[in-house]
Design a protein around this motif. Structure first.
Motif, PDB file in Angstrom:
ATOM      1  N   VAL A 143      -0.788   6.228   9.270  1.00 51.48           N
ATOM      2  CA  VAL A 143      -2.035   6.058  10.010  1.00 51.48           C
ATOM      3  C   VAL A 143      -2.683   4.748   9.570  1.00 51.48           C
ATOM      4  O   VAL A 143      -2.706   4.432   8.389  1.00 51.48           O
ATOM      5  N   LEU A 144      -3.185   4.004  10.534  1.00 50.86           N
ATOM      6  CA  LEU A 144      -4.035   2.844  10.255  1.00 50.86           C
ATOM      7  C   LEU A 144      -5.286   3.031  11.105  1.00 50.86           C
ATOM      8  O   LEU A 144      -5.253   2.805  12.314  1.00 50.86           O
ATOM      9  N   ASP A 145      -6.367   3.466  10.482  1.00 49.52           N
ATOM     10  CA  ASP A 145      -7.591   3.700  11.248  1.00 49.52           C
ATOM     11  C   ASP A 145      -8.307   2.381  11.516  1.00 49.52           C
ATOM     12  O   ASP A 145      -7.880   1.318  11.071  1.00 49.52           O
ATOM     13  N   SER A 146      -9.425   2.473  12.247  1.00 49.38           N
ATOM     14  CA  SER A 146     -10.128   1.252  12.640  1.00 49.38           C
ATOM     15  C   SER A 146     -10.676   0.504  11.426  1.00 49.38           C
ATOM     16  O   SER A 146     -10.655  -0.725  11.392  1.00 49.38           O
ATOM     17  N   SER A 182     -13.454   3.229   0.461  1.00 49.52           N
ATOM     18  CA  SER A 182     -13.805   2.541  -0.788  1.00 49.52           C
ATOM     19  C   SER A 182     -12.567   1.986  -1.478  1.00 49.52           C
ATOM     20  O   SER A 182     -12.613   0.887  -2.064  1.00 49.52           O
ATOM     21  N   GLN A 183     -11.452   2.700  -1.411  1.00 55.47           N
ATOM     22  CA  GLN A 183     -10.197   2.192  -1.992  1.00 55.47           C
ATOM     23  C   GLN A 183      -9.697   0.980  -1.212  1.00 55.47           C
ATOM     24  O   GLN A 183      -9.194   0.022  -1.805  1.00 55.47           O
ATOM     25  N   MET A 184      -9.854   1.007   0.103  1.00 58.38           N
ATOM     26  CA  MET A 184      -9.428  -0.124   0.934  1.00 58.38           C
ATOM     27  C   MET A 184     -10.282  -1.347   0.622  1.00 58.38           C
ATOM     28  O   MET A 184      -9.765  -2.463   0.525  1.00 58.38           O
ATOM     29  N   THR A 185     -11.578  -1.146   0.422  1.00 56.81           N
ATOM     30  CA  THR A 185     -12.467  -2.258   0.070  1.00 56.81           C
ATOM     31  C   THR A 185     -12.116  -2.818  -1.307  1.00 56.81           C
ATOM     32  O   THR A 185     -12.086  -4.042  -1.498  1.00 56.81           O
ATOM     33  N   ALA A 186     -11.813  -1.947  -2.259  1.00 55.95           N
ATOM     34  CA  ALA A 186     -11.408  -2.401  -3.592  1.00 55.95           C
ATOM     35  C   ALA A 186     -10.102  -3.192  -3.513  1.00 55.95           C
ATOM     36  O   ALA A 186      -9.960  -4.234  -4.173  1.00 55.95           O
ATOM     37  N   PHE A 187      -9.155  -2.721  -2.707  1.00 56.43           N
ATOM     38  CA  PHE A 187      -7.894  -3.439  -2.500  1.00 56.43           C
ATOM     39  C   PHE A 187      -8.176  -4.836  -1.931  1.00 56.43           C
ATOM     40  O   PHE A 187      -7.608  -5.827  -2.391  1.00 56.43           O
ATOM     41  N   GLN A 188      -9.064  -4.918  -0.947  1.00 57.86           N
ATOM     42  CA  GLN A 188      -9.413  -6.205  -0.348  1.00 57.86           C
ATOM     43  C   GLN A 188      -9.934  -7.170  -1.414  1.00 57.86           C
ATOM     44  O   GLN A 188      -9.473  -8.306  -1.498  1.00 57.86           O
ATOM     45  N   HIS A 189     -10.867  -6.710  -2.236  1.00 55.84           N
ATOM     46  CA  HIS A 189     -11.448  -7.579  -3.265  1.00 55.84           C
ATOM     47  C   HIS A 189     -10.403  -7.992  -4.302  1.00 55.84           C
ATOM     48  O   HIS A 189     -10.352  -9.160  -4.711  1.00 55.84           O
ATOM     49  N   ILE A 192       0.879  -1.164   0.000  1.00 57.80           N
ATOM     50  CA  ILE A 192       0.000   0.000   0.000  1.00 57.80           C
ATOM     51  C   ILE A 192       0.919   1.216   0.000  1.00 57.80           C
ATOM     52  O   ILE A 192       1.695   1.412   0.928  1.00 57.80           O
ATOM     53  N   HIS A 193       0.843   2.014  -1.070  1.00 60.09           N
ATOM     54  CA  HIS A 193       1.792   3.110  -1.269  1.00 60.09           C
ATOM     55  C   HIS A 193       1.375   4.424  -0.629  1.00 60.09           C
ATOM     56  O   HIS A 193       2.209   5.312  -0.445  1.00 60.09           O
ATOM     57  N   THR A 194       0.097   4.574  -0.324  1.00 58.04           N
ATOM     58  CA  THR A 194      -0.420   5.822   0.252  1.00 58.04           C
ATOM     59  C   THR A 194      -1.691   5.512   1.017  1.00 58.04           C
ATOM     60  O   THR A 194      -2.263   4.433   0.856  1.00 58.04           O
ATOM     61  N   ALA A 195      -2.128   6.447   1.837  1.00 59.71           N
ATOM     62  CA  ALA A 195      -3.359   6.250   2.601  1.00 59.71           C
ATOM     63  C   ALA A 195      -4.522   6.006   1.640  1.00 59.71           C
ATOM     64  O   ALA A 195      -4.637   6.662   0.598  1.00 59.71           O
TER      65      ALA A 195
END
Length: 134
Positions: A57-60, A27-34, A20-23
């Motif tokens: 930062v790593l949020d909840s 929706s981007q995190m969900t797309a990455f997961q899929h 992961i290159h940037t925060a």
């Protein structure tokens, strides 16, 4: 013209290395997961390293998504290791009671790959698994 890639997923032998290159927003995190879960099946990955060293930062939501990736990967036959958690991020996660659950963590990519090698073991030929001559 497209901007810089937010994440990359590379194959190295039986493993996938996702950086992961940037925060990422939710929706981007969900797309990455899929995308990552899809690649686990397509590439028949036995292990996954997720490198978060670029994140301050790593949020909840991101932490929960990483745990979900680890559980889904496990159900698909792959071990997941998160590497590169910055010291400040680790302090904040502990202070806020955030937890990686059963997700494996390691200091860096080298240690993450070594952990996968220990967890997954040597790859055996399919014929050996079926009782045939190797």
């Amino acid at each position: 013209m497209t901007g810089p890639r937010l994440v990359s997923i590379l194959r190295q032998g039986p493993y996938l290395i996702a950086s992961i290159h940037t925060a990422l927003d939710d929706s981007q995190m969900t797309a990455f997961q899929h995308d990552l879960v899809d690649r686990i099946g397509r590439d028949r990955a036995r292990g996954v390293v997720i490198d978060v060293a670029a994140l301050d930062v790593l949020d909840s939501f991101a932490t929960r998504t990483l745990r979900t990736i680890g559980e889904v990967a496990r159900l698909r036959g792959a071990v997941t290791v998160v590497v590169g958690i910055q010291p400040e991020v680790a302090f904040t996660m502990v202070a806020l009671g955030m937890d990686t659950g059963s997700l494996h963590t390691a200091l860096d990519l080298e240690e993450g790959l070594a952990l996968l090698d220990r967890a997954v073991g040597p790859r055996r030929p399919v014929t050996a698994l079926r009782g045939g001559a190797a």
